[in-house]
Design an enzyme around this catalytic site. Structure first.
Site, PDB file in Angstrom:
ATOM      1  CG  HIS A 210      -3.433  -3.581   3.529  1.00  0.00           C
ATOM      2  ND1 HIS A 210      -2.341  -2.987   4.126  1.00  0.00           N
ATOM      3  CD2 HIS A 210      -4.127  -2.566   2.935  1.00  0.00           C
ATOM      4  CE1 HIS A 210      -2.363  -1.677   3.909  1.00  0.00           C
ATOM      5  NE2 HIS A 210      -3.442  -1.399   3.185  1.00  0.00           N
TER       6      HIS A 210
ATOM      7  CB  CYS B 208      -0.977  -0.036   1.166  1.00  0.00           C
ATOM      8  SG  CYS B 208      -2.353   1.134   0.993  1.00  0.00           S
TER       9      CYS B 208
ATOM     10  CD  GLU C  44      -0.736  -5.613   5.884  1.00  0.00           C
ATOM     11  OE1 GLU C  44      -0.899  -4.371   5.880  1.00  0.00           O
ATOM     12  OE2 GLU C  44      -0.481  -6.261   4.841  1.00  0.00           O
TER      13      GLU C  44
END
Length: 229
Positions: A203, A86, A205
């Protein structure tokens, strides 16, 4: 696998990234502040998501001139793997470590939802945990995720196999409906020529727990551990 996460004022995904890296590797990553002039000897450096310096001037533009970026560039030039997610992707394009730029989303609105992301190649240390063509559901959260490059650069990126991920629709196909931000050729992430640097907008994560966002991001972290341990 030893890792480090670079933190800027405005970064907001460093803790999520740290959890994902520690869960996969069993080792907590080093947290490196933007004013630091050196990065520890590690196997992987991550530039996480957020809004470094409040996205003033242009997303990632100020962060690209932080003191720690000199060390990052030196290590990247020596082949140390670097991953930007990002805002991290924006920073890596601003430094010239990756081709192209990230512009305002085509709809001029902040996007926060899961999107379809297709793995274009499994032949890299970052994507080895997936199959070619595998479609993932990964959250995005950005206002400036519209990937752009001139046609010549886009052709070179395609020919060199530097496209890591593309946005796709529910059928796993490239389409306008599956492109959340207007990115050229539905590109969600790119490598450098050597495939030692990767940047992408979604993302992973935030997709490692079935209770929160799904688990499609785990393959990236597990693959990195296998490749770098």
């Amino acid at each position: 696998m030893k890792s480090a996460i670079i933190v800027f004022p405005g970064t907001n995904r460093e803790r999520d990234m740290a959890v994902a890296l520690e869960q996969a590797s069993g080792k907590a990553p080093h947290m490196v502040w933007h004013r630091d002039t050196d990065i520890p000897d590690v196997d992987l450096i991550v530039v996480p998501g957020g809004f470094s310096y409040g996205d003033y001037l242009r997303a990632g533009a100020i962060a690209a001139h932080s003191p720690v970026l000199r060390s990052l560039k030196e290590k990247a030039d020596k082949g140390v793997p670097v991953m930007g997610v990002c805002n991290g992707f924006q920073v890596l394009t601003e430094t010239g470590l990756l081709p192209g730029v990230l512009m305002r989303n085509a709809g001029l609105k902040f996007i926060c939802r899961n999107v379809g992301m297709r793995v274009e190649t499994s032949q890299s240390l970052f994507t080895g945990g997936y199959d070619d063509g595998q479609v993932l559901s990964i959250p995005v959260a950005h206002h400036d995720g519209n990937y752009f490059a001139d046609e010549r650069t886009l052709d070179e990126v395609e020919q060199n196999g530097q496209v890591a991920f593309r946005y796709v629709d529910e059928n796993g196909e490239m389409s306008a409906a599956g492109n959340p931000n207007g990115s050229a050729r539905n590109i969600a992430g790119v490598f450098n020529r050597e495939k030692t640097v990767l940047g992408f907008m979604p993302h992973p994560e935030n997709a490692i727990d079935s209770a929160v966002g799904g688990t499609d991001g785990r393959g990236l972290f597990d693959g990195l551990v296998r490749a770098l341990s």
